[in-house]
Motif scaffolding. Structure first.
Motif, PDB file in Angstrom:
ATOM      1  N   VAL B  82       0.789  -1.014   0.430  1.00  0.00           N
ATOM      2  CA  VAL B  82       0.427  -0.025  -0.294  1.00  0.00           C
ATOM      3  C   VAL B  82       0.785   1.318  -0.010  1.00  0.00           C
ATOM      4  N   ASN B  83       1.584   1.412   0.763  1.00  0.00           N
ATOM      5  CA  ASN B  83       2.446   2.802   0.732  1.00  0.00           C
ATOM      6  C   ASN B  83       3.095   2.965  -0.369  1.00  0.00           C
ATOM      7  N   ARG B  86       1.070   3.643  -3.402  1.00  0.00           N
ATOM      8  CA  ARG B  86       1.049   5.651  -3.015  1.00  0.00           C
ATOM      9  C   ARG B  86       2.464   6.427  -3.195  1.00  0.00           C
ATOM     10  N   THR B  87       3.659   6.194  -3.353  1.00  0.00           N
ATOM     11  CA  THR B  87       5.009   6.883  -3.445  1.00  0.00           C
ATOM     12  C   THR B  87       4.989   6.398  -4.429  1.00  0.00           C
ATOM     13  N   ARG B  90       2.681   9.389  -5.928  1.00  0.00           N
ATOM     14  CA  ARG B  90       2.937  10.548  -5.573  1.00  0.00           C
ATOM     15  C   ARG B  90       4.479  10.857  -6.501  1.00  0.00           C
ATOM     16  N   LEU B  93       3.283  11.887  -9.904  1.00  0.00           N
ATOM     17  CA  LEU B  93       2.719  13.091 -10.454  1.00  0.00           C
ATOM     18  C   LEU B  93       4.177  14.196  -9.868  1.00  0.00           C
ATOM     19  N   ILE B 280      -8.884   2.839  -5.270  1.00  0.00           N
ATOM     20  CA  ILE B 280      -8.945   3.912  -4.884  1.00  0.00           C
ATOM     21  C   ILE B 280      -8.881   5.141  -4.112  1.00  0.00           C
ATOM     22  N   ASN B 281      -7.295   4.735  -3.581  1.00  0.00           N
ATOM     23  CA  ASN B 281      -5.905   5.578  -3.310  1.00  0.00           C
ATOM     24  C   ASN B 281      -5.968   6.233  -4.536  1.00  0.00           C
ATOM     25  N   GLN B 284      -7.574   8.313  -6.708  1.00  0.00           N
ATOM     26  CA  GLN B 284      -8.615   9.898  -6.411  1.00  0.00           C
ATOM     27  C   GLN B 284      -6.972  10.934  -6.110  1.00  0.00           C
ATOM     28  N   MET B 285      -5.725   9.845  -6.125  1.00  0.00           N
ATOM     29  CA  MET B 285      -4.504  10.687  -6.840  1.00  0.00           C
ATOM     30  C   MET B 285      -3.728  11.631  -7.801  1.00  0.00           C
ATOM     31  N   LEU B 286      -5.240  10.657  -9.322  1.00  0.00           N
ATOM     32  CA  LEU B 286      -5.209  10.838  -9.841  1.00  0.00           C
ATOM     33  C   LEU B 286      -5.884  11.825 -10.197  1.00  0.00           C
ATOM     34  N   ASN B 287      -7.225  12.567  -9.320  1.00  0.00           N
ATOM     35  CA  ASN B 287      -8.364  13.243  -9.681  1.00  0.00           C
ATOM     36  C   ASN B 287      -9.417  12.573  -9.753  1.00  0.00           C
ATOM     37  N   VAL B 291     -15.174   6.059  -7.980  1.00  0.00           N
ATOM     38  CA  VAL B 291     -14.135   5.622  -7.322  1.00  0.00           C
ATOM     39  C   VAL B 291     -14.845   4.136  -7.104  1.00  0.00           C
TER      40      VAL B 291
END
Lengths: 304, 304, 304, 304, 304
Positions: B82-83, B86-87, B90, B93, B280-281, B284-287, B291
Motif C-alpha cells: 500500500v505504502n 502511494r509513493t 506521488r 506526479l 481507490i487511493n 483519487q490521487m489522479l483526480n 471510485v
C-alpha cells in the motif's frame, strides 16, 4: 493439504534409534528389578521428573525457537536473493539504452551479466552444501570466466567481482550513467550481503555446550522417569517411558536439523529449487521462450 | 467491538471434527472398560499427562507464536505494498513536470503506470492464491500489455518489468532526470521485494516434521488423559476429556491456519480488500472522482 | 557431525566446581541430620521447590535466550564486517578506472586501502579482546600509518579515518567521481557501525542485578531441594540433588559465557578466524596467488 | 514515580464486570450444592485445572506479548513521525537558500510546507481514531488546500500529495537542486510509510479465532476451578475462585486493550499529545516564539 | 569478572522493603493464628499457589523480557549515537578539501561542527534525565550559539538545526558538493532519529495497567502462600514465605528499573560515560592530543 504426503518421519526415527534402544533397555531393566527381584528403594517421587520436565520443556521450546529462527532466516536470505536477481535484471534492461553501432555489444553485455547471475545462484547453493560449486553453473559461463573464477577459493564472490568489472566497462563506454552505476552497485552489494549471511549461518556452529547440556538434561529427565513410575505402574511404565522419550527426542532432533539449513538434508533450504526459479524468471525477462521446468521436490528432499 | 460478530468458529470446529470424534470414542470405551467391566490396572498417575501437558502447552505456545509471526509478516508486506503504491504515484506526479507539446504524452504515461500499479496489486493477490492472476487486473491493462505479460510465468514480475520499460522511455524523453529515475527505480525495487516476500511466505511450507511432532505429541497427551482420570472420575471423565481435547485441538488448528495466509481461507491476509484500497487511493490521487466501494469483508471471509 | 569432538564441558565443569562442592556438602549434611541423628521437622513439601523450579526454569530460559541473542548479534556484526570488506574491495576495484601515467599511483592506492581493510579487521578483533591491537595488523601497514594510528586510543577508528583521507585524495585526483565517493563513504559508514556495535556488546555489562537475582533464585531452589527430598528418599536424595544442581548450574554458566562473546574464551566469536577469511578473500580479489591458510579452530577455542 | 496516580483500574474492572458476576454466581451455586444439599460426585481432581492453568498462563503470556508488540510498534511509528517531521523541517530550512527577489516567496513556501506537516500529524491522529480528520488540522491550512484535500477519502495522503506538489514547484523554480528534491522526497516517503503502518495496525483485527479460543480456554479453566476446590474448601473456595478469576480476566483485558492502540481509549497511543509536541518543535524551528502548551494527559486518558 | 564488585543489591532491597515487611507481618500472624490459637480452616491446598506461581512466573518472565528489550534498545540507540558522531566527523574531515585563502575558514567550520556534536551528546543525555541540558555542553558552544539554542524547548534539536545551518553555509561557499551535502544531511537525519528514539523510550510509560496487574497478581500469589503452607510447616513457613517473596519481588523490581533507562538511577544507560567516549574520539580525530579521562563508573552508578 498443509502437511506433505511424504513425511520425513522415517528419517528422524532413524536418527533417534540409538537413544530409543537405550531407553527401552533401561526401562525394561528397572521394571524387572522392581517386579521380579523386588529390589526395593529404587523409586523416586514423581515430582522430581515433573520439575525436570517443566525445565526441559522450556529449554527445548526456546531451543526449537532459536533453530527455527536460523532456518527461517536462511529462507529469508534466499528470498532476498530471488528479489535482487530479478531487480538486477530489471535494472540492467531498464538502465542500458544504447542505439547505434554499440547496441549489439551492450545487449550482449546485459545477457552475459544476467546469465552470470543465474550461475551465481547455482554456485552459491552448491558452495554452501560443500559440493563442487560450478557443476550447475558452468553452462552459464564462458571459458574465460571459468578460468578467472578458478583463481579464487570463494567462487560466488569471484563471480560478483566479474559483475563489477563488467559494470565498470559499461560505465567506461557510457552505457550507464554515474547514478545508474551506483544503483547497480547497490544491488550487487545486497547480493554480497546475502552471500555472506548464508555463509554465516552455514559456518556458525550452534553453541556446542548449549546443545550438549540440553541433550544431557533431556537424558537425565528420561532416565529418572522409569524410577518414578515403576512403583505405581510396574511393567506398564515401559511403553509409557518409551513413548514419552520418543516424543521428547524427536522434538530435539527437529531442532538440531532445523538449525543447519545447508547440510544437504531433507530439512534444507531448497537452494537448487530456488536457483531454478531464478533461472526461469531471468530467462523470461530476457524474452527467452524455452525455459526449464521448476524443480520437483528434490529426491529424498521434503521441502520442509 | 473488538471481536467480530461472525466468528469463524464453525469453520474451525468442522476442521477438528475427526479428532474430536476419535477422542470421544476413546474416552467412552475407557470409561466403560473401567466402570462396567471392571478392567483393572488401566489407570496411570495424573502426573504423566501433567508433565506432557506442560510440554505440549509450551510447544503449542511457541508454534502459535511462529504462525502468528508469519501471518503478521504477510500483513506487514501487504501494508508496505500500500505504502509503495502511494509513493510511486506521488513520485510520478511530483517528478514529471513537462509543459509544451509533450505534456499530454507525459500525462498519459503517468496514468498508464499508475493503472498498471493497480493491476499489479490485484494480480499479485490472485497469483498468491493460485487463482488466474489477471481476472481483476485486466481492466487496467491495454491489449498490448496483456500480450507481453502472457509471455512470463510470473505475471506480477512481468508487470514490474513493463514499469521499468516505461521509466526508461520517460528518461530517454527527458521527462525524469537521472536522480528521479534512480529514486523511482528504488520504489520499484521495494515493490519487487514485497512481491518476493509474499511468494516466500506462500511457498515455504512450515517445517513438516515440526508440525507433525506437535500433532503426535498433542495426541499422546490427549490419549493418556482418560487413563489418568478414569479412576477418580469414572464417566465424568468423558465430557472433561472431550472439552480439554477440543480446547487444545482448536489452538493447534488456529496455528495451522494462521501460518499460511494466502490460501483463500477465512484466515487469509485480505489481499483483494487491500488491492481495492490501493485502487481507490490511486484513482483519487489522479483526480478521478468516480471510485469503487471498499470491499466488504469477503464472502465467508472474516478478516481475522 | 553437528556436535564438535572437543566439547568444552571440562571448561564449564571447572567453572561450576565451587557451586557443586557446596551443594554436595549441604545435601550430605541434611541427609545425615535426617538419617543418623533423626532431626525431625526439617522436611518441606515438594510443592515448594516445584513452584520455584517452574519460576527458575522460566527465568533461566529467558536469560539464556537473551544471552544467545547477544552472542548471535555479535556473529551477525562480524558477518557484516566480512560482507562490507568484500564490498569495499569490489567497489575500489570497480570504480577506479584510470589509465595513463596515474594508473600505477591509483593501483597503489587501491592496494593500500585494501591492505588497510585487512589490518582493520585484525585490529578490531584484538581491541575487543583487550589485546594489543596491532600485533596481527602491523604487517599490512606502513611506518607512516603506524605513527598516525598511534595517536588515537581507538586504533580501528583511526584506520577508518585514514581510509577516508585516502578517499579524499582519490576524489581530489579525479580517480573517483562524486557518486562513487559517496557510495564508498557509505561502505565505510557501515564498517564504522559494525565497529561500534561490537564495542557496545563488549562494553555493556549484562544487567548485574538481573544476573545476581537469577543466581540467588537458583541457589534458593537448589538449597530447598534436599529438605524436600530427604523425607522420602533419605541418602538417595544426595546424588539426585547433585545431578539436578549440575544441570541447572551448567545452563546458567552457558548463558553467562554466551552473553560476552569477546572475552578471549572458548565461547567467543571467532574474530581471528574471520579476519583471516577476510584476508584470504581480499588478497585473491587483488589477484594475489599466495594466501595464508584458514585458521584452524583456535587453540583451546571450540568455535561454539 | 513509575506508576501513575490515576490508574485506569476502574476502567478495566468495568470491562470485566459481566465475567466476574457470572463466575461469582457459579461458585456460589456449586458451594451451596456441595455444602447444603450434599450433592456428591461433583468434585474433580485439582490436577485438571492445574494442567489447564499452565496452558492458559502460557497462551495468555504469549498473547499479551503479541498485544504489547502491536502497542509498542504503534508507539515506534509515532516516534518516527516526530523524527521525520523535524527532519523535513530541518531539511527545508537547510536546503532552500534563495536570496534576491524570490527570497520571500521561498520562505512562504517553506512555512506553508511546515504548517502542512503539523496539519498532517493532527489529521492522521484523528483519522486513525475515526474522528473527523480536519478538526485540529484546519487552522494550519488555507481555504484552497482544504478544498483539494476534501476530494480524497484519505486526508493525510492528500496532504502528502500537496507536499510533493510544492516540492515540484520549488524544484521548477530552482530553489532546491535535484539531489535535495530526492532527499526531501525520501523524507516524505518515510512519512507515507509511517502513515501506512498506523493504518495497518488500526485496520488489522487481531486474529479473531485466536482471541476467541483464548477466551473460551480461560472460561473453561475458571469454570472447573470451583469443582476442583469445593471438596477441600467448601465455601472458602468462593472468594478464592473469584479472586483468581479477576486476576486472569484482567490480564486478558489488558491484552485486548493494548492490541488496538488507536481506539480513543485510555490505553491509546497519545496521538494528540505527540502531534502537539511536533507543533511546538516545528514552530520553534521556524523561530516562532508563541507556541502552545504541551498536552496534559488527555481527559480520561492515562498515557499507559 | 562478569559480575561487578559493587552490586546494587542494597539499592533494590531498599526498594522492596515495604513489601517484605508486610509479607513478614502477614506470615507471622497466620503462623500464630494456626499454632497458638488453633484457628482451623484457614489452610488452602498447595495446588492453588502452585497454579498462580506458574502464571506469575510466566508473566514476570515476559515482563522482564519486555523491560530488558527497552533497556537494550536504549543502549543500541546510544551505540548508534557513538557511530554517527564518528561518521559525521570522518565525513566532515574527508569531504571538505579547500585550499587557498578559505582553508582556515573551512577548518574553523569543521571544528565548530565537531565541537557542537560533542555538545549535542552531552545535552541529549542530560535532557533525557530532565537535568539542565547545557551544564556539560556549554564549554563546546559559543555565546552566539547559546543564545540561539535558548530559544527552543528542545535543546538537542536546536543544536541539530545549527548543524544544518552550517552545512548550508558550507554548501553555499562550495566547500561541499551537492552529493556530500545530502550524505551529511543523511548522517544528521540518523542523529535526529536516535534523539527521537531516546525521547520515545523516556516518555512512554510502560503500560500502567499491565504493571499494576502483574503487581496485584504477585501479591495474590504471595498472600496465599502462608495459608497453603501453615498446615504442613507451622512456623517454618515464615522464613520460607519471606524468602520466596523476596525472590519474586526482586525480579519484579529489576524489571521495573530496567524499563526506564534514563531516570538518573544506577540501572541507567550510562549517557555521560558514552558522551565522554564521543568527546575523546572526536578530539583525537581533530588531532588534539589533550583529551579528558574516560568516565569512571558514575558515583553510585553501577553500569548495570
Amino acid at each position: 493439504m498443509l502437511l506433505k504426503n511424504k513425511i520425513p518421519l522415517k528419517f528422524l526415527f532413524r536418527k533417534t534409534r540409538s537413544e530409543i534402544i537405550f531407553v527401552s533397555f533401561l526401562s525394561v531393566i528397572i521394571g524387572m528389578a522392581d517386579e521380579l527381584f523386588h529390589v526395593g528403594g529404587i523409586a523416586i517421587p514423581l515430582a522430581i521428573p515433573s520439575i525436570l520436565g517443566t525445565a526441559i520443556s522450556l529449554i527445548l521450546a526456546f531451543r526449537t525457537g532459536q533453530s527455527y529462527n536460523r532456518w527461517w532466516e536462511a529462507r529469508i536470505v534466499w528470498g532476498a536473493i530471488v528479489n535482487d536477481s530479478r531487480t538486477l535484471t530489471r535494472q540492467l534492461l531498464g538502465f542500458i539504452d544504447i542505439g547505434g553501432e554499440e547496441a549489439g555489444q551492450a545487449a550482449t553485455l546485459v545477457q552475459k551479466m544476467v546469465y552470470r547471475q543465474m550461475a551465481w545462484s547455482y554456485a552459491l547453493g552448491r558452495s554452501l552444501r560443500k559440493q563442487s560449486p560450478l557443476k550447475d553453473a558452468k553452462q552459464f559461463l564462458s571459458e574465460e570466466e571459468l578460468v578467472q573464477v578458478a583463481k579464487q577459493d570463494n567462487v560466488p564472490n569471484a563471480l560478483l567481482q566479474l559483475q563489477t568489472a563488467d559494470l565498470k566497462k559499461a560505465f567506461r563506454k557510457g552505457w550507464v550513467n554515474p547514478y545508474q552505476q551506483v544503483q547497480l552497485d547497490e544491488t550487487l552489494k545486497r547480493l554480497c550481503d546475502s552471500m555472506g549471511k548464508s555463509e554465516r549461518i552455514k559456518n556458525t556452529v550452534f553453541p556446542a555446550t548449549y546443545s550438549l547440556i540440553v541433550h544431557l538434561f533431556l537424558y537425565l529427565f528420561i532416565l529418572l522417569l522409569p524410577f518414578a513410575l515403576v512403583d505405581d505402574l510396574g511393567f506398564i511404565q515401559i511403553p509409557l517411558v518409551i513413548t514419552v522419550a520418543i516424543a521428547f527426542f524427536l522434538i530435539e532432533k527437529t531442532a538440531i536439523y532445523l538449525q543447519d539449513p545447508f547440510e544437504n538434508l531433507p530439512t534444507d533450504t531448497p537452494v537448487t529449487s530456488i536457483a531454478r526459479t531464478i533461472e526461469i524468471n531471468l530467462r523470461q525477462m530476457l524474452n527467452e521462450t524455452e525455459v526449464p521446468e521448476t524443480v520437483k521436490p528434490e529426491k529424498n528432499f521434503y521441502l520442509m
